[in-house]
Scaffold this motif. Sequence first.
Motif, PDB file in Angstrom:
ATOM      1  N   TYR A  22       8.712  64.430 -46.588  1.00  0.00           N
ATOM      2  CA  TYR A  22      10.135  64.524 -46.290  1.00  0.00           C
ATOM      3  C   TYR A  22      10.670  65.911 -46.635  1.00  0.00           C
ATOM      4  N   VAL A  23      10.302  66.385 -47.831  1.00  0.00           N
ATOM      5  CA  VAL A  23      10.850  67.674 -48.264  1.00  0.00           C
ATOM      6  C   VAL A  23      10.383  68.800 -47.352  1.00  0.00           C
ATOM      7  N   ALA A  83      12.288  68.465 -44.202  1.00  0.00           N
ATOM      8  CA  ALA A  83      13.709  68.750 -44.378  1.00  0.00           C
ATOM      9  C   ALA A  83      13.951  70.248 -44.480  1.00  0.00           C
ATOM     10  N   ASP A 100      16.543  72.188 -42.280  1.00  0.00           N
ATOM     11  CA  ASP A 100      17.577  73.037 -42.887  1.00  0.00           C
ATOM     12  C   ASP A 100      17.672  74.372 -42.172  1.00  0.00           C
ATOM     13  N   LEU A 131      15.694  58.380 -50.205  1.00  0.00           N
ATOM     14  CA  LEU A 131      15.400  59.753 -49.789  1.00  0.00           C
ATOM     15  C   LEU A 131      15.560  59.931 -48.286  1.00  0.00           C
ATOM     16  N   TYR A 132      14.986  59.036 -47.512  1.00  0.00           N
ATOM     17  CA  TYR A 132      14.971  59.208 -46.061  1.00  0.00           C
ATOM     18  C   TYR A 132      16.318  58.904 -45.407  1.00  0.00           C
ATOM     19  N   ALA A 134      20.305  59.791 -49.291  1.00  0.00           N
ATOM     20  CA  ALA A 134      20.632  60.854 -50.249  1.00  0.00           C
ATOM     21  C   ALA A 134      21.397  62.031 -49.638  1.00  0.00           C
ATOM     22  N   GLU A 135      20.866  62.620 -48.575  1.00  0.00           N
ATOM     23  CA  GLU A 135      21.482  63.847 -48.064  1.00  0.00           C
ATOM     24  C   GLU A 135      22.824  63.649 -47.383  1.00  0.00           C
ATOM     25  N   ALA A 163      22.788  69.245 -50.699  1.00  0.00           N
ATOM     26  CA  ALA A 163      21.799  68.279 -50.246  1.00  0.00           C
ATOM     27  C   ALA A 163      20.380  68.665 -50.688  1.00  0.00           C
ATOM     28  N   GLN A 164      20.086  69.971 -50.706  1.00  0.00           N
ATOM     29  CA  GLN A 164      18.749  70.390 -51.132  1.00  0.00           C
ATOM     30  C   GLN A 164      18.461  69.944 -52.558  1.00  0.00           C
ATOM     31  N   ARG A 172      17.888  66.252 -52.738  1.00  0.00           N
ATOM     32  CA  ARG A 172      16.535  65.970 -52.275  1.00  0.00           C
ATOM     33  C   ARG A 172      15.532  66.253 -53.397  1.00  0.00           C
ATOM     34  N   SER A 173      15.670  67.394 -54.025  1.00  0.00           N
ATOM     35  CA  SER A 173      14.697  67.729 -55.066  1.00  0.00           C
ATOM     36  C   SER A 173      14.817  66.780 -56.250  1.00  0.00           C
TER      37      SER A 173
END
Lengths: 106, 514
Positions: free
Chosen positions: A83-84, A87, A91, B88-89, B92-93, B261-262, B265-266
């Motif tokens: 996912y990261v 993403a 971004d 997460l998917y 979250a963002e 959002a980053q 995510r982290s």
Amino acid sequence: MGNNKPAINYDKIAEMGSFKQLVKKKNVFLWTITVIFLVAYMLLPILTSFTQILHHKAIGDITWVWIYSAGLFVMTWGLAHLYVSKANVFDKEAKEIIEEYERGVK
Amino acid sequence: MSPIAIIMFLAIVGLTLVITWWASRRTSTATDFYTAGGGLKGWQNGLAISGDYLSAASFLGIAGSIALTGFDGFFFSLGYLVAYLVVLYIVAEPLRNLGKFTLADMITARFDKSKVRGTAALSSIVIVLFYMIAQLVGAGALIQLLLGIPYWSAVLLVGFMMTIYVLFGGMTATSWVQIIKACLLMLGTVIISFLVLAKFNFNILTMFSYMSTATDAGEAYLNPGLKYTNGIDTISMLVALVLGTAGLPHILMRFFTVKDAQTARSSVIWATWIVGIFYVLTIFLGFGAAAFVGKEAIVAANPAGNMAAPLLAQALGGDILFSFVCAVAFATILAVVAGLVLSGASALSHDIYGQIIKKGKVTEKEQVVAARVGSIIIAVISIVLALGAQTLNVAFLVSLAFCIAASANLPVIIYTIYWKRFNTNGAVTAMLTGLISALILVAVSPNVWNPEAGKAIFVGDPLIMLTNPAIISVPLGFLGGVIGTLLSKESDEAKYREVDVKAQTGISVQDVSH
């Protein structure tokens, strides 16, 4: 708050081809993976409740149900990292779309 | 109690109070109070999410379940962990991109109606209260056992401490208490697991072989089916676990404590690793307790198995490890209930008082006062309810909280982000259908009705055999949203486009955040 930029024209961004493409790409990715991991997860109680196939021994006295569970752990960590990395690409594309929009405003 | 135990308890209480004092000097605005100024780093928030998540139910409850029922106890670990992928998917963002303090903020980014906000606040408060009562009753029983004080004074002690953290330190103190507690909890768990593994010469195969004969259940101990014999019920419970996390107010609130959002995510990645490793270790805690403490001693200390982990610590590491684990369990309870108070207070003070009653016309100072008053109200209500709920079997309250979160909150979150036609009417019906159907289905379930006196709240036949109704109430929540939407002609595509652009690109995060 506190930024002096002009109001953002959301309709204009929403109409941009590049934005539509990004949203489509994101949604296909997110929902495909979501369906995959939910199916993998729900399959476990279905298999253990209605069949005996995970009750057999796999390695020594460890039964398949533990192996399946370990697989779910590995899946969770793996998909979290997938996912990261995805993403981060999204971004970058989102940033390009915003830049494209801002060029259009000027 | 041994002097070591007293020192450990005092050290933990002292440490958390120092943090609260330090945090109180940095808490002057509503943003500070609710979201620690939005300034937590990814790893900090990840540890804090883990802290919120690894409640006493996870640490003491799962270890005890595995000790007593083998693989069946491990279902919880799986459900709680995979739930992070849903967060997460899907959640979250967009939540971070649209929200400010609460779930209701996010939904009202699209529907500017106090009806929606009120309903979202209501479901959040109901979830928080169920979750809180379960934690406080569990805490009371545990502290009663650990410190040898009466139940009511144990609940008051925990209730008083949590109120102090929230009142003076707000989200900053609560987050740091969570972070420290998550580290201590991981340390304790790693040490015990190491000692358990050492007993088996660090060979997992040896451990499994030993466990296949160590309990009354024999080889069945290593397979599911000891506790959960009703297949549909098992599936229903796992649905609640995996979908509920994404709708729990105190977990959702954690995404407002980061700047973008980053970082959100982290922080979920951090939480996934920490919580995942913890849940792997629950196997060693559970197996170890079954092997080296024994079922009789575990059940004698607490029928639900909640003392399995501390007793294992005592068996393997003596009084020092026992005292450490007990002190960590105490800190765990305090931190989790403090997080819950904050999320309840945000719904009450920010949504209901600030946005609905005062229509957003509140000064910064009034907001902070409202937040503190709201915290006290939530704390007092939950303490009073917990004092009256001593004899209640509380395990189902937690799964009920998950069930309501999955049925009432998740559908509306998903529709708000992904469904263009969704409208105000749909949002309200989705939440009410999920909330009410979950409550009714539980009210007629075997948790509440049992033909045998003393096994449930009332004597009588349950109408449904499901102990967790998620498999019915979650689809009802989604369906309620669709029907409610289609029954109303209202639709505002321009607003959806704005929400879509914000959620997808994170543009104007400065506008919606701080």
